[in-house]
Design an enzyme around this catalytic site. Structure first.
Site, mmCIF file in Angstrom:
data_model
loop_
_atom_site.group_PDB
_atom_site.id
_atom_site.type_symbol
_atom_site.label_atom_id
_atom_site.label_comp_id
_atom_site.label_asym_id
_atom_site.label_seq_id
_atom_site.Cartn_x
_atom_site.Cartn_y
_atom_site.Cartn_z
ATOM 1 N N TYR A 1 38.533 46.668 11.704
ATOM 2 C CA TYR A 1 39.130 47.759 12.499
ATOM 3 C C TYR A 1 40.643 47.800 12.312
ATOM 4 O O TYR A 1 41.233 48.878 12.188
ATOM 5 C CB TYR A 1 38.799 47.598 13.987
ATOM 6 C CG TYR A 1 37.379 47.986 14.333
ATOM 7 C CD1 TYR A 1 36.956 49.310 14.261
ATOM 8 C CD2 TYR A 1 36.456 47.030 14.718
ATOM 9 C CE1 TYR A 1 35.654 49.658 14.570
ATOM 10 C CE2 TYR A 1 35.150 47.373 15.032
ATOM 11 C CZ TYR A 1 34.751 48.689 14.947
ATOM 12 O OH TYR A 1 33.458 49.042 15.242
ATOM 13 N N ARG B 1 24.276 46.115 24.364
ATOM 14 C CA ARG B 1 24.699 47.376 24.988
ATOM 15 C C ARG B 1 23.779 47.791 26.131
ATOM 16 O O ARG B 1 23.473 48.974 26.288
ATOM 17 C CB ARG B 1 24.773 48.502 23.942
ATOM 18 C CG ARG B 1 25.867 48.307 22.907
ATOM 19 C CD ARG B 1 27.203 48.739 23.461
ATOM 20 N NE ARG B 1 28.284 48.429 22.522
ATOM 21 C CZ ARG B 1 28.825 49.313 21.700
ATOM 22 N NH1 ARG B 1 28.412 50.549 21.713
ATOM 23 N NH2 ARG B 1 29.798 48.947 20.899
ATOM 24 N N ARG C 1 31.581 55.411 35.582
ATOM 25 C CA ARG C 1 32.622 55.506 34.552
ATOM 26 C C ARG C 1 33.301 56.870 34.532
ATOM 27 O O ARG C 1 34.486 56.988 34.267
ATOM 28 C CB ARG C 1 32.011 55.261 33.160
ATOM 29 C CG ARG C 1 31.800 53.822 32.751
ATOM 30 C CD ARG C 1 33.098 53.105 32.384
ATOM 31 N NE ARG C 1 34.063 53.924 31.687
ATOM 32 C CZ ARG C 1 34.073 54.202 30.389
ATOM 33 N NH1 ARG C 1 33.138 53.710 29.624
ATOM 34 N NH2 ARG C 1 35.009 54.946 29.859
ATOM 35 N N ARG D 1 25.936 54.238 28.360
ATOM 36 C CA ARG D 1 25.638 55.641 28.653
ATOM 37 C C ARG D 1 24.170 55.951 28.888
ATOM 38 O O ARG D 1 23.841 57.018 29.398
ATOM 39 C CB ARG D 1 26.178 56.528 27.517
ATOM 40 C CG ARG D 1 27.674 56.780 27.652
ATOM 41 C CD ARG D 1 28.170 57.645 26.530
ATOM 42 N NE ARG D 1 27.964 56.972 25.248
ATOM 43 C CZ ARG D 1 27.919 57.588 24.073
ATOM 44 N NH1 ARG D 1 28.067 58.888 24.009
ATOM 45 N NH2 ARG D 1 27.743 56.897 22.960
HETATM 46 O O1 1CP Z 1 26.250 46.025 27.723
HETATM 47 C C1 1CP Z 1 27.060 45.947 26.787
HETATM 48 O O2 1CP Z 1 26.749 45.384 25.725
HETATM 49 C C2 1CP Z 1 28.368 46.624 26.949
HETATM 50 C C3 1CP Z 1 29.560 45.797 26.587
HETATM 51 C C4 1CP Z 1 30.083 46.062 25.186
HETATM 52 C C5 1CP Z 1 29.936 45.243 24.060
HETATM 53 C C6 1CP Z 1 29.114 43.964 23.940
HETATM 54 C C7 1CP Z 1 30.908 47.155 24.788
HETATM 55 C C8 1CP Z 1 31.325 48.261 25.655
HETATM 56 N N1 1CP Z 1 31.312 46.960 23.507
HETATM 57 C C9 1CP Z 1 30.726 45.813 23.027
HETATM 58 C C10 1CP Z 1 30.922 45.171 21.729
HETATM 59 C C11 1CP Z 1 31.377 46.002 20.579
HETATM 60 N N2 1CP Z 1 32.348 46.943 20.528
HETATM 61 C C12 1CP Z 1 30.881 45.830 19.267
HETATM 62 C C13 1CP Z 1 29.871 44.800 18.894
HETATM 63 C C14 1CP Z 1 28.502 45.294 19.244
HETATM 64 C C15 1CP Z 1 27.961 46.295 18.271
HETATM 65 O O3 1CP Z 1 27.767 45.921 17.103
HETATM 66 O O4 1CP Z 1 27.721 47.429 18.684
HETATM 67 C C16 1CP Z 1 31.543 46.724 18.423
HETATM 68 C C17 1CP Z 1 31.338 46.918 16.946
HETATM 69 C C18 1CP Z 1 32.463 47.432 19.224
HETATM 70 C C19 1CP Z 1 33.414 48.450 18.792
HETATM 71 C C20 1CP Z 1 33.169 49.707 19.532
HETATM 72 N N3 1CP Z 1 33.604 49.910 20.805
HETATM 73 C C21 1CP Z 1 32.428 50.829 19.119
HETATM 74 C C22 1CP Z 1 31.706 50.975 17.771
HETATM 75 C C23 1CP Z 1 32.464 51.909 16.872
HETATM 76 C C24 1CP Z 1 32.020 51.842 15.413
HETATM 77 O O5 1CP Z 1 32.721 51.212 14.598
HETATM 78 O O6 1CP Z 1 30.949 52.398 15.117
HETATM 79 C C25 1CP Z 1 32.449 51.747 20.177
HETATM 80 C C26 1CP Z 1 31.830 53.116 20.224
HETATM 81 C C27 1CP Z 1 33.186 51.154 21.243
HETATM 82 C C28 1CP Z 1 33.443 51.696 22.618
HETATM 83 C C29 1CP Z 1 32.554 51.105 23.628
HETATM 84 N N4 1CP Z 1 32.519 49.762 23.953
HETATM 85 C C30 1CP Z 1 31.624 49.555 24.974
HETATM 86 C C31 1CP Z 1 31.068 50.822 25.332
HETATM 87 C C32 1CP Z 1 30.060 51.046 26.430
HETATM 88 C C33 1CP Z 1 31.646 51.781 24.473
HETATM 89 C C34 1CP Z 1 31.378 53.278 24.463
HETATM 90 C C35 1CP Z 1 32.536 54.041 25.008
HETATM 91 C C36 1CP Z 1 32.579 54.224 26.492
HETATM 92 O O7 1CP Z 1 31.614 53.990 27.236
HETATM 93 O O8 1CP Z 1 33.626 54.716 26.925
#
Ligand code: 1CP
Length: 370
Positions: free
Chosen positions: A173, A49, A62, A53
């Site tokens: 999910y 990540r 964004r 943010r």
């Molecule tokens: O730099 C980076 O790593 C950003 C790219 C990225 C990656 C590798 C995003 C963008 N998502 C992910 C993978 C991801 N998504 C995982 C595996 C990594 C981890 O364990 O955290 C998982 C579980 C998700 C699912 C997901 N998507 C969640 C977690 C929810 C939960 O179950 O707790 C969330 C909040 C998202 C949305 C998301 N994806 C990415 C971002 C930056 C965000 C936040 C929302 C946004 O910015 O609008």
């Protein structure tokens, strides 16, 4: 232009573990060397990540747009991928995407809600839901992701990590309908209807495999399989319900010769199985010291981790001490990719992460086997 070394020679993607190019006078990127357990000029570092943010430039770009829309815009997704690379000088980029992108593109009613995460309008609960699945064709279903990878392959001078969600985590999910603490519905399906569960995770394995192969063909030079929530399972549950599908993905990538990173949170008791699934690198969260992880996985796989992301909220003196202790855990042996134990927290000061990169590069150099 592909990744350039100091001498200006071009490294092609997909270079195999026994074809480092070192003999040809080309320095292998430290990240790839470490993933394969080879000596590197420094301990490489990147952050899960790292885009997101915590970066003001990310928030500026964004604004209020939906994340899936940002991912569908290759120029924007490429820029969001590049932001942390420019700011931190990390040794690898990770594609700006999300683990639910393929299932969203397949029309399974998946969306990502700001502040919550992935949600599914009609969760998968029974055999009848299997009829909603169909084969995933990356070039047709997600051409924008592959275009982003191609743009990045031409821009980056560090390797790009492609990624996919592991079948267990993506299935959780689909079955829960959103983020879960207990994974109750998932475990109910796993245990009460194992055949449906296996058919679901097998289909998701095919999806992840096709997606990762397409990302590598487009220019990704490493892949990470995120089984983020596998730590909810006991070792026996993991072996029965998650390992076979994860293995199908990882072993299905073996011929590509790119490092395969396998990561989950709370997976201390699963590390040996996660390594045996076909990983070149096992990601470790902060709960398990890397020396203990090393004993659990054996000699071969490299280790990635494992600074507690919350430590980055502490004063620099504390962060510095903890980084040194992570580095010391492996005694400077090759095969360490420095990372956090999970993703960057949004409230993290980017300057702290920049200092972490500098410290790892400076202090990890001595012991990286070079
Ligand atoms: O730099 C980076 O790593 C950003 C790219 C990225 C990656 C590798 C995003 C963008 N998502 C992910 C993978 C991801 N998504 C995982 C595996 C990594 C981890 O364990 O955290 C998982 C579980 C998700 C699912 C997901 N998507 C969640 C977690 C929810 C939960 O179950 O707790 C969330 C909040 C998202 C949305 C998301 N994806 C990415 C971002 C930056 C965000 C936040 C929302 C946004 O910015 O609008």
């Amino acid at each position: 232009m592909r990744t350039l070394d100091a001498g200006g020679e071009t490294l092609e993607p997909g270079r195999g573990p026994h074809d480092s190019g070192a003999g040809a006078g080309v320095e292998e990127p430290p990240f790839l060397a470490a993933c394969f357990g080879r000596p590197a000029s420094r301990v490489p570092v990147w952050f899960m990540r790292q885009a997101g943010r915590s970066l003001p430039e990310y928030r500026a770009l964004r604004r209020d747009g939906a994340i899936l829309d940002a991912i569908r815009n290759p120029e924007l997704a490429a820029e969001l991928t590049l932001q942390p690379v420019r700011r931190y000088g990390v040794d690898a980029a990770i594609l700006f995407s999300d683990i639910v992108v393929p299932v969203a593109a397949m029309g399974l009613g998946v969306d990502v809600v700001a502040g919550r995460g992935p949600v599914v309008a009609e969760p998968f609960r029974s055999e009848a839901d299997l009829g909603r699945l169909r084969p995933f064709a990356p070039e047709i279903d997600t051409p924008y992701v592959l275009e982003t990878v191609r743009i990045l392959a031409g821009e980056l001078d560090v390797p790009l990590i492609g990624f996919a969600g592991a079948p267990f985590t993506v299935a959780s999910y689909l079955v829960e309908g959103g983020p879960s603490r207990t994974f109750a519905a998932t475990k109910r399906l796993m245990t009460s209807d194992p055949e449906t569960w296996h058919a679901l995770t097998d289909a998701l394995a095919e999806t992840a495999l096709a997606f990762l192969r397409a990302q590598v063909a487009a220019g990704a030079r490493a892949v990470q399989l995120f089984d983020s929530w596998a730590g909810a399972l006991s070792p026996a549950q993991y072996r029965a319900a998650a390992l076979p599908a994860a293995r199908k993905v990882l072993e299905g990538l073996a011929d590509l010769g790119v490092p395969r990173i396998h990561f989950g949170v709370g997976t201390g008791e699963l590390l040996a199985d996660m390594a045996a699934a076909g990983a070149d690198v096992v990601g470790v969260d902060w709960r398990v010291p890397l020396s203990v992880a090393r004993r659990r996985v054996g000699e071969r796989p490299a280790l990635q981790g494992n600074l507690d992301p919350a430590i980055c909220l502490a004063p620099w003196e504390v962060v510095q001490r903890e980084c040194r202790s992570v580095l010391a855990e492996l005694g400077g042996e090759p095969g360490h990719v420095f990372n956090l134990g999970h993703g960057v927290l949004p409230e993290t000061d980017p300057d702290i992460l920049a200092r972490v990169v500098d410290l790892v590069h400076e202090e990890g150099r001595r012991g990286s086997g070079a």
